[in-house]
Design a protein around this motif. Structure first.
Motif, PDB file in Angstrom:
ATOM      1  N   LYS A  39      38.361  53.199  67.349  1.00  0.00           N
ATOM      2  CA  LYS A  39      39.183  52.125  66.786  1.00  0.00           C
ATOM      3  C   LYS A  39      38.283  51.251  65.916  1.00  0.00           C
ATOM      4  CE  LYS A  39      42.521  51.938  70.492  1.00  0.00           C
ATOM      5  NZ  LYS A  39      43.048  51.149  71.606  1.00  0.00           N
ATOM      6  N   LYS A  60      33.608  60.699  60.435  1.00  0.00           N
ATOM      7  CA  LYS A  60      34.474  61.701  61.042  1.00  0.00           C
ATOM      8  C   LYS A  60      33.659  62.989  61.135  1.00  0.00           C
ATOM      9  CE  LYS A  60      37.899  63.380  58.681  1.00  0.00           C
ATOM     10  NZ  LYS A  60      39.112  63.612  57.932  1.00  0.00           N
ATOM     11  N   LYS A  80      35.280  57.724  54.938  1.00  0.00           N
ATOM     12  CA  LYS A  80      35.583  56.781  56.018  1.00  0.00           C
ATOM     13  C   LYS A  80      34.372  56.684  56.930  1.00  0.00           C
ATOM     14  CE  LYS A  80      40.493  57.322  55.775  1.00  0.00           C
ATOM     15  NZ  LYS A  80      41.708  57.838  56.325  1.00  0.00           N
ATOM     16  N   ASP A 102      32.842  65.546  55.181  1.00  0.00           N
ATOM     17  CA  ASP A 102      32.387  64.154  55.281  1.00  0.00           C
ATOM     18  C   ASP A 102      30.867  64.073  55.357  1.00  0.00           C
ATOM     19  OD1 ASP A 102      35.174  63.822  55.529  1.00  0.00           O
ATOM     20  OD2 ASP A 102      34.900  62.035  56.752  1.00  0.00           O
ATOM     21  N   ASP A 144      32.486  60.641  67.026  1.00  0.00           N
ATOM     22  CA  ASP A 144      33.440  61.048  65.997  1.00  0.00           C
ATOM     23  C   ASP A 144      34.313  59.857  65.609  1.00  0.00           C
ATOM     24  OD1 ASP A 144      35.405  62.208  64.412  1.00  0.00           O
ATOM     25  OD2 ASP A 144      35.923  63.763  65.857  1.00  0.00           O
ATOM     26  N   LEU A 145      34.255  59.475  64.358  1.00  0.00           N
ATOM     27  CA  LEU A 145      35.033  58.345  63.862  1.00  0.00           C
ATOM     28  C   LEU A 145      36.524  58.507  64.152  1.00  0.00           C
ATOM     29  CD1 LEU A 145      35.192  55.697  62.217  1.00  0.00           C
ATOM     30  CD2 LEU A 145      35.417  57.117  60.175  1.00  0.00           C
ATOM     31  N   SER A 146      37.021  59.732  64.104  1.00  0.00           N
ATOM     32  CA  SER A 146      38.462  59.934  64.296  1.00  0.00           C
ATOM     33  C   SER A 146      38.912  59.577  65.715  1.00  0.00           C
ATOM     34  CB  SER A 146      38.858  61.366  63.939  1.00  0.00           C
ATOM     35  OG  SER A 146      38.246  62.279  64.802  1.00  0.00           O
ATOM     36  N   LYS A 147      37.976  59.391  66.633  1.00  0.00           N
ATOM     37  CA  LYS A 147      38.314  59.009  68.004  1.00  0.00           C
ATOM     38  C   LYS A 147      37.997  57.548  68.293  1.00  0.00           C
ATOM     39  CE  LYS A 147      37.541  63.682  69.617  1.00  0.00           C
ATOM     40  NZ  LYS A 147      36.689  64.587  70.384  1.00  0.00           N
ATOM     41  N   SER A 152      33.335  66.071  60.368  1.00  0.00           N
ATOM     42  CA  SER A 152      33.827  67.138  59.496  1.00  0.00           C
ATOM     43  C   SER A 152      32.725  67.478  58.503  1.00  0.00           C
ATOM     44  CB  SER A 152      35.101  66.699  58.758  1.00  0.00           C
ATOM     45  OG  SER A 152      34.792  65.892  57.646  1.00  0.00           O
TER      46      SER A 152
END
Length: 158
Positions: free
Chosen positions: A115, A46, A20, A51, A110-113, A48
């Motif tokens: 939109k 993300k 992602k 990733d 961080d991609l997870s934060k 991680s």
């Protein structure tokens, strides 16, 4: 045209590996509709280790090499230190056969934060940081080009 082909090649490879991502930077500005020339691709992942390792492997398989002599594990493990002590914002990869081909992985976000907005481009769906997030990211940077990008992006909201 050459750089849009690069964009499609890189994003397709990331998607094929189920990584992602979000496009940020100049390509994101242009995809949102503001006039912006750029040659490098800026992406966020993300935060991680898997990733980062997968992205490194994917980019290397496309013929890219990291500019710095560090591996994904080191970038991930020492990310805060690199940001704080070395002012490292992006983990940069280039194609030695075509040095103008550059992919920067932004390590400060961080991609997870974030939109994501999806854009259909040349029959391919691209994941791009949403307009509000892109403006915020550019405000944090404060570079002259980013300030110009903010003006152009703000004008799109009217």
């Amino acid at each position: 045209l050459v750089y849009t082909m690069l964009l499609l090649r890189v994003t397709k490879a990331l998607e094929d590996q189920k990584i992602k991502y979000a496009i940020v930077g100049g390509f994101a500005v242009a995809l949102h509709g503001a006039v912006r020339g750029t040659v490098d691709i800026d992406i966020v992942l993300k935060l991680s280790k898997p990733d980062f390792i997968a992205a490194e492997k994917t980019l290397c398989a496309l013929g890219f090499e990291p500019r710095l002599p560090v591996k994904a594990e080191q970038i991930f493990d020492f990310r805060e230190e690199y940001i704080r002590n070395k002012n490292l914002i992006a983990w940069s990869f280039y194609n030695p056969k075509r040095p103008s081909e550059v992919v920067d992985i932004i390590i400060t976000h961080d991609l997870s934060k974030m939109k994501i907005k999806r854009f259909l481009f040349d029959g391919h769906t691209l994941c791009v940081l949403d307009l509000a997030g892109l403006i915020q990211m550019k405000k944090q940077s404060g570079r002259p080009q980013d300030l110009e990008d903010i003006k152009a992006l703000e004008a799109l909201k009217k």
